[in-house]
Write a protein that holds these residues in place. Structure first.
Motif, PDB file in Angstrom:
ATOM      1  N   THR A  20     -41.686  52.830 -61.135  1.00 26.65           N
ATOM      2  CA  THR A  20     -40.224  52.743 -61.126  1.00 26.65           C
ATOM      3  C   THR A  20     -39.618  53.632 -62.206  1.00 26.65           C
ATOM      4  OG1 THR A  20     -40.441  50.465 -60.414  1.00 26.65           O
ATOM      5  CG2 THR A  20     -38.270  51.167 -61.140  1.00 26.65           C
ATOM      6  N   ALA A  23     -39.649  57.105 -61.018  1.00 27.38           N
ATOM      7  CA  ALA A  23     -38.569  57.333 -60.052  1.00 27.38           C
ATOM      8  C   ALA A  23     -37.240  57.480 -60.767  1.00 27.38           C
ATOM      9  CB  ALA A  23     -38.513  56.181 -59.055  1.00 27.38           C
ATOM     10  N   CYS A  24     -37.082  56.729 -61.816  1.00 29.33           N
ATOM     11  CA  CYS A  24     -35.802  56.710 -62.513  1.00 29.33           C
ATOM     12  C   CYS A  24     -35.561  58.012 -63.273  1.00 29.33           C
ATOM     13  CB  CYS A  24     -35.778  55.525 -63.451  1.00 29.33           C
ATOM     14  SG  CYS A  24     -34.171  55.156 -64.109  1.00 29.33           S
ATOM     15  N   TRP A 321     -34.218  66.066 -53.729  1.00 29.25           N
ATOM     16  CA  TRP A 321     -34.371  64.783 -54.368  1.00 29.25           C
ATOM     17  C   TRP A 321     -35.639  64.146 -53.846  1.00 29.25           C
ATOM     18  CZ3 TRP A 321     -34.228  60.345 -51.444  1.00 29.25           C
ATOM     19  CH2 TRP A 321     -34.177  59.149 -52.166  1.00 29.25           C
ATOM     20  N   GLY A 323     -37.044  61.246 -55.353  1.00 35.03           N
ATOM     21  CA  GLY A 323     -37.203  59.937 -55.984  1.00 35.03           C
ATOM     22  C   GLY A 323     -37.848  58.898 -55.084  1.00 35.03           C
ATOM     23  N   TYR A 324     -37.758  59.130 -53.760  1.00 33.71           N
ATOM     24  CA  TYR A 324     -38.301  58.108 -52.873  1.00 33.71           C
ATOM     25  C   TYR A 324     -39.819  58.030 -52.928  1.00 33.71           C
ATOM     26  CZ  TYR A 324     -39.027  62.067 -49.766  1.00 33.71           C
ATOM     27  OH  TYR A 324     -39.421  63.276 -49.244  1.00 33.71           O
ATOM     28  N   GLY A 327     -40.687  55.858 -55.806  1.00 29.28           N
ATOM     29  CA  GLY A 327     -40.056  54.607 -55.408  1.00 29.28           C
ATOM     30  C   GLY A 327     -40.927  53.840 -54.427  1.00 29.28           C
ATOM     31  N   THR A 328     -41.490  54.574 -53.442  1.00 30.24           N
ATOM     32  CA  THR A 328     -42.362  53.936 -52.464  1.00 30.24           C
ATOM     33  C   THR A 328     -43.591  53.346 -53.153  1.00 30.24           C
ATOM     34  OG1 THR A 328     -41.652  55.671 -50.968  1.00 30.24           O
ATOM     35  CG2 THR A 328     -43.482  54.301 -50.243  1.00 30.24           C
ATOM     36  N   LEU A 331     -42.639  50.175 -54.929  1.00 32.49           N
ATOM     37  CA  LEU A 331     -42.421  49.066 -54.005  1.00 32.49           C
ATOM     38  C   LEU A 331     -43.755  48.547 -53.472  1.00 32.49           C
ATOM     39  CD1 LEU A 331     -40.180  47.448 -52.618  1.00 32.49           C
ATOM     40  CD2 LEU A 331     -40.387  48.993 -50.676  1.00 32.49           C
TER      41      LEU A 331
ATOM     42  N   LEU B   9     -29.104  58.874 -48.111  1.00 35.58           N
ATOM     43  CA  LEU B   9     -29.783  60.103 -47.721  1.00 35.58           C
ATOM     44  C   LEU B   9     -30.840  59.810 -46.676  1.00 35.58           C
ATOM     45  CD1 LEU B   9     -30.428  62.165 -50.971  1.00 35.58           C
ATOM     46  CD2 LEU B   9     -28.734  62.536 -49.208  1.00 35.58           C
ATOM     47  N   ASN B  10     -31.630  58.785 -46.918  1.00 33.88           N
ATOM     48  CA  ASN B  10     -32.690  58.402 -45.973  1.00 33.88           C
ATOM     49  C   ASN B  10     -32.480  56.949 -45.601  1.00 33.88           C
ATOM     50  OD1 ASN B  10     -33.936  60.907 -46.599  1.00 33.88           O
ATOM     51  ND2 ASN B  10     -34.832  59.941 -48.401  1.00 33.88           N
ATOM     52  N   LEU B  64     -35.119  48.930 -55.697  1.00 30.46           N
ATOM     53  CA  LEU B  64     -36.089  49.956 -55.306  1.00 30.46           C
ATOM     54  C   LEU B  64     -35.765  50.522 -53.931  1.00 30.46           C
ATOM     55  CD1 LEU B  64     -39.573  48.570 -56.474  1.00 30.46           C
ATOM     56  CD2 LEU B  64     -38.327  50.550 -57.343  1.00 30.46           C
ATOM     57  N   ILE B  65     -35.468  49.615 -53.004  1.00 31.22           N
ATOM     58  CA  ILE B  65     -35.232  50.090 -51.624  1.00 31.22           C
ATOM     59  C   ILE B  65     -33.951  50.935 -51.553  1.00 31.22           C
ATOM     60  CG2 ILE B  65     -34.745  49.367 -49.262  1.00 31.22           C
ATOM     61  CD1 ILE B  65     -36.610  46.991 -49.739  1.00 31.22           C
ATOM     62  N   GLY B  67     -32.675  52.646 -53.928  1.00 38.49           N
ATOM     63  CA  GLY B  67     -32.983  53.911 -54.588  1.00 38.49           C
ATOM     64  C   GLY B  67     -33.760  54.831 -53.674  1.00 38.49           C
ATOM     65  N   MET B  68     -34.761  54.261 -52.971  1.00 37.57           N
ATOM     66  CA  MET B  68     -35.561  55.071 -52.053  1.00 37.57           C
ATOM     67  C   MET B  68     -34.701  55.614 -50.927  1.00 37.57           C
ATOM     68  SD  MET B  68     -38.713  52.486 -51.961  1.00 37.57           S
ATOM     69  CE  MET B  68     -39.391  52.983 -50.400  1.00 37.57           C
ATOM     70  N   ALA B  69     -33.770  54.785 -50.454  1.00 28.92           N
ATOM     71  CA  ALA B  69     -32.911  55.230 -49.346  1.00 28.92           C
ATOM     72  C   ALA B  69     -31.905  56.277 -49.827  1.00 28.92           C
ATOM     73  CB  ALA B  69     -32.191  54.034 -48.743  1.00 28.92           C
ATOM     74  N   GLY B  70     -31.834  56.479 -51.133  1.00 30.01           N
ATOM     75  CA  GLY B  70     -30.936  57.516 -51.653  1.00 30.01           C
ATOM     76  C   GLY B  70     -29.474  57.134 -51.559  1.00 30.01           C
ATOM     77  N   ARG B 306     -30.583  56.944 -59.119  1.00 30.85           N
ATOM     78  CA  ARG B 306     -31.126  56.682 -60.454  1.00 30.85           C
ATOM     79  C   ARG B 306     -30.634  55.341 -61.005  1.00 30.85           C
ATOM     80  NH1 ARG B 306     -33.749  61.173 -62.141  1.00 30.85           N
ATOM     81  NH2 ARG B 306     -33.080  62.993 -60.980  1.00 30.85           N
ATOM     82  N   PHE B 309     -32.747  52.691 -59.322  1.00 28.95           N
ATOM     83  CA  PHE B 309     -34.079  52.609 -59.916  1.00 28.95           C
ATOM     84  C   PHE B 309     -33.994  52.047 -61.333  1.00 28.95           C
ATOM     85  CE2 PHE B 309     -35.418  56.127 -56.884  1.00 28.95           C
ATOM     86  CZ  PHE B 309     -36.158  55.272 -56.092  1.00 28.95           C
TER      87      PHE B 309
END
Lengths: 347, 329
Positions: A20, A23-24, A321, A323-324, A327-328, A331, B9-10, B64-65, B67-70, B306, B309
């Motif tokens: 995390t 990702a941050c 970007w 970050g995912y 992030g994945t 998670l 984004l996603n 987290l989710i 953040g991942m999804a942007g 960010r 996250f």
């Protein structure tokens, strides 16, 4: 502490924490993105008013057709691509604007495309080979350095030209590279089309694409008066039917040839120059000379496929970007942690 | 007036949201058998603490989710009231624009009139942040280039086209006519301005004069003429030496100026003989033409991943600490 680290459930949540924080604080990365840069030049001379296209059973002029196709293409171009627009008449290209980004400026470009009009033409002649030559010479301008040329015309030279005096495009060819005949480009999408159209391009298409527009049967050219009102069509007596510029190749074959007073003969030639059709063979040879591909305007899908061909692909660095990804990972570990905390695993 | 709009984004990652249920069923702490009942918290205390842990765990997963999804705040424009103008540039694209102010082919030291115009118009546009601009070109015929807009890159791309070779002649009337027409269906907001940039003039026939006069009045558009005067060419204010030359054919500039002066709208002319003078003219225009105008201020899209996250990071740090501090033996 060490003992803690040996406990695998603790490790799971610790990994999740680390991922995390990655990702941050992950910076953005520069990735390559596929874009296309085009300068579109549209023929706006009279023959482009010929209505040999149909839409909803309504006759549509070549220029209207071109505008509709351009808007379609504009719709599909990936963001970051740029498009410039210009028109040409006689031998002179007039660039309206240099390539600009297509997504941000979509409504502007669309408006201007829809405003394209034969009335913009400052002269009525069309001298396509020279216009093409002059446009190619502009491609060195700093704003056009990356752009490819999409030159849209029906190939109807008016008045007819004397081929001996036409540009040879030699400066746009490399000597080491023989120009092969037309080859077939990407059939990859034609199968998916209900009306598969094959388009031919020359192998050497460094400078872009020449696009032919118009039907193959001779069509009348509408005539407009000074106020822009439709006033019938051009007739056989309205237009010159043969070149009169320079010297003829073989004067002895010309009836009524008089070296001093009538080097093109004394008879007024009759022909079909008042009718217009897509001069495909002419445009194909022109495109070969100019190191461009040739494409007949049939469907927008076709045009879009052609202009997004790998030959014209350019890559632009884009901040991406990512970050995912951490992030994945975070998670994933967190989920494992909680799954391992299920009552069934605990007892 | 401002509304927030969030976007992703996603967005596909949002399908993972059911994972939120995991902290409800999986436990943060391990199940242990305790040797002595007094060591164990009462059921009530435990329930409360556990509830907090579960909520924090769920929030961490949500962060987290998202953040991942942007997650981002989408670009938006706010309507603001400012002072400015709607300006149409009517640019001369005739062949002579490619010469220098001295009437020569440009070399390294002297830029062409077109290049000078391009540079200074760019500067002008960049100074007027609240204005909308449109571009019309003209030679013998008008060329529609850009509708009114506030995309600086687009306007700049239109000015850059001035660098390509010029066309035929100078037909001022048609260029002005096309620009005026653009104001027809525009709501009246801000000052309306036409900036005519040309290096010559032409005679206007009476039909054109009548139409222009009526339209300028009807649409209330003020006119600025930046006349890029080539050295030794007839100017706007020149009086002919020979009265026989005092006609629109010989001195079109003088007559065009006279005609503009008879219009029922504010008009100013500038004879620009070098790039410096052009700058002065542009400064003037930006001083004079300020009227309330509704304009859109763009607020850039803002990424929030960010923050998401970071939010999870704080929660996870706490949970990790709890896990670390868990009693064990």
């Amino acid at each position: 502490m060490i003992r803690k680290l040996k406990q695998w459930r603790f490790l799971l949540i610790l990994f999740s924490l680390i991922a995390t924080s990655v990702a941050c604080f992950l910076p953005k990365f520069t990735m390559q993105s596929d874009v296309y840069h085009w300068l579109v030049m549209v023929d706006i001379t009279r023959s482009m008013n010929a209505t040999d296209y149909k839409e909803n059973n309504r006759p549509v002029s070549r220029l209207e057709k071109v505008k509709a196709e351009l808007v379609e293409v504009l719709n599909k171009m990936p963001c970051g691509s740029t498009l410039g627009l210009g028109v040409f008449a006689e031998r002179a290209p007039a660039i309206l604007f240099m390539p600009m980004e297509v997504c941000d400026n979509y409504p502007l470009i669309e408006t201007t495309v829809n405003q394209l009009d034969w009335r913009m033409a400052w002269v009525a002649d069309s001298n396509i080979a020279r216009a093409l030559n002059n446009t190619l010479s502009l491609m060195d301008l700093p704003d056009l350095k990356n752009a490819k040329l999409l030159f849209i015309t029906d190939g109807h030279e008016a008045p007819p030209v004397n081929p001996d005096y036409e540009p040879d495009f030699n400066e746009y060819r490399t000597n080491d590279e023989p120009i092969p005949g037309a080859v077939r480009l990407a059939n990859q999408q034609s199968a998916a089309m209900n009306n598969p159209v094959e388009f031919t391009v020359n192998k050497d298409r460094r400078y872009g694409l020449l696009v032919g527009v118009g039907g193959l049967t001779p069509t009348r050219i509408p005539k407009f008066n000074e106020d822009g009102h439709h006033e019938g069509f051009y007739t056989v007596d309205d237009v010159p039917h043969a070149a009169r510029f320079g010297l003829p190749k073989d004067p002895s074959k010309i009836p009524g040839y008089v070296p001093r007073n009538a080097e093109w003969g004394s008879e007024a030639p009759k022909g079909t120059e008042h009718l217009t059709f897509l001069k495909e063979e002419y445009l194909k040879s022109l495109s070969q000379k100019a190191s461009m591909g040739y494409l007949s305007l049939n469907t927008a899908k076709n045009l879009f496929t052609a202009i997004t061909h790998d030959d014209f692909l350019q890559r632009t660095p884009v901040l991406t970007w990512l970050g995912y990804i951490p992030g994945t990972v975070a998670l994933f570990f967190l989920c494992l942690f909680y799954v391992s905390g299920l009552r069934v695993f605990m007892t | 007036m401002m509304e927030f709009r969030f976007d992703f984004l996603n967005a596909g990652f949002l399908w993972l949201l059911p994972l939120l249920a995991l902290p409800l069923v999986g436990s943060l702490l391990d199940f242990k058998t305790y040797p002595w009942m007094r060591m164990v918290a009462t059921e009530k205390q435990f329930d409360l603490v556990n509830f907090v842990f579960v909520v924090l765990g769920m929030l961490a997963i949500t962060g987290l989710i998202l953040g991942m999804a942007g997650l981002y705040l989408s670009e938006q424009s706010i309507e603001r009231l400012g002072k400015g103008a709607h300006t149409f540039f009517v640019l001369d694209r005739s062949g002579s624009m490619n010469q220098t102010f001295a009437g020569k082919t440009p070399d390294g030291d002297n830029e062409s009139k077109a290049m000078a115009a391009q540079r200074l118009l760019d500067e002008f546009v960049s100074q007027r942040t609240e204005d909308h601009f449109g571009v019309i070109g003209f030679s013998t015929q008008p060329l529609f280039v850009l509708p009114l807009n506030n995309h600086r890159d687009a306007i700049s791309a239109a000015f850059a086209a001035l660098n390509s070779p010029g066309l035929a002649f100078t037909n001022v009337a048609k260029g002005l006519g096309m620009a005026l027409e653009q104001f027809r269906d525009q709501a009246y907001s801000g000052a309306r301005v036409i900036v005519l940039v040309s290096d010559g003039a032409a005679t206007l026939d009476h039909r054109a004069q009548k139409a222009l006069r009526a339209w300028f009045k009807e649409y209330r558009v003020s006119l600025y003429w930046l006349f890029l005067r080539t050295e030794n060419s007839p100017g706007i204010y020149d009086e002919p030496e020979d009265p026989g030359d005092d006609n629109p054919r010989v001195m079109p500039e003088r007559y065009l100026h006279d005609f503009f002066n008879t219009l029922a709208v504010p008009y100013k002319a500038y004879e620009v003989e070098d790039p410096e003078a052009l700058r002065k003219a542009i400064d003037d225009v930006s001083k004079l033409e300020n009227r309330p105008v509704i304009y859109q201020e763009k607020i850039q899209k803002k990424m929030l991943d960010r923050w998401c996250f970071g939010f999870s990071l704080v929660l996870l740090s706490f949970l990790t600490f709890i896990k670390w501090a868990e009693v064990e033996w």
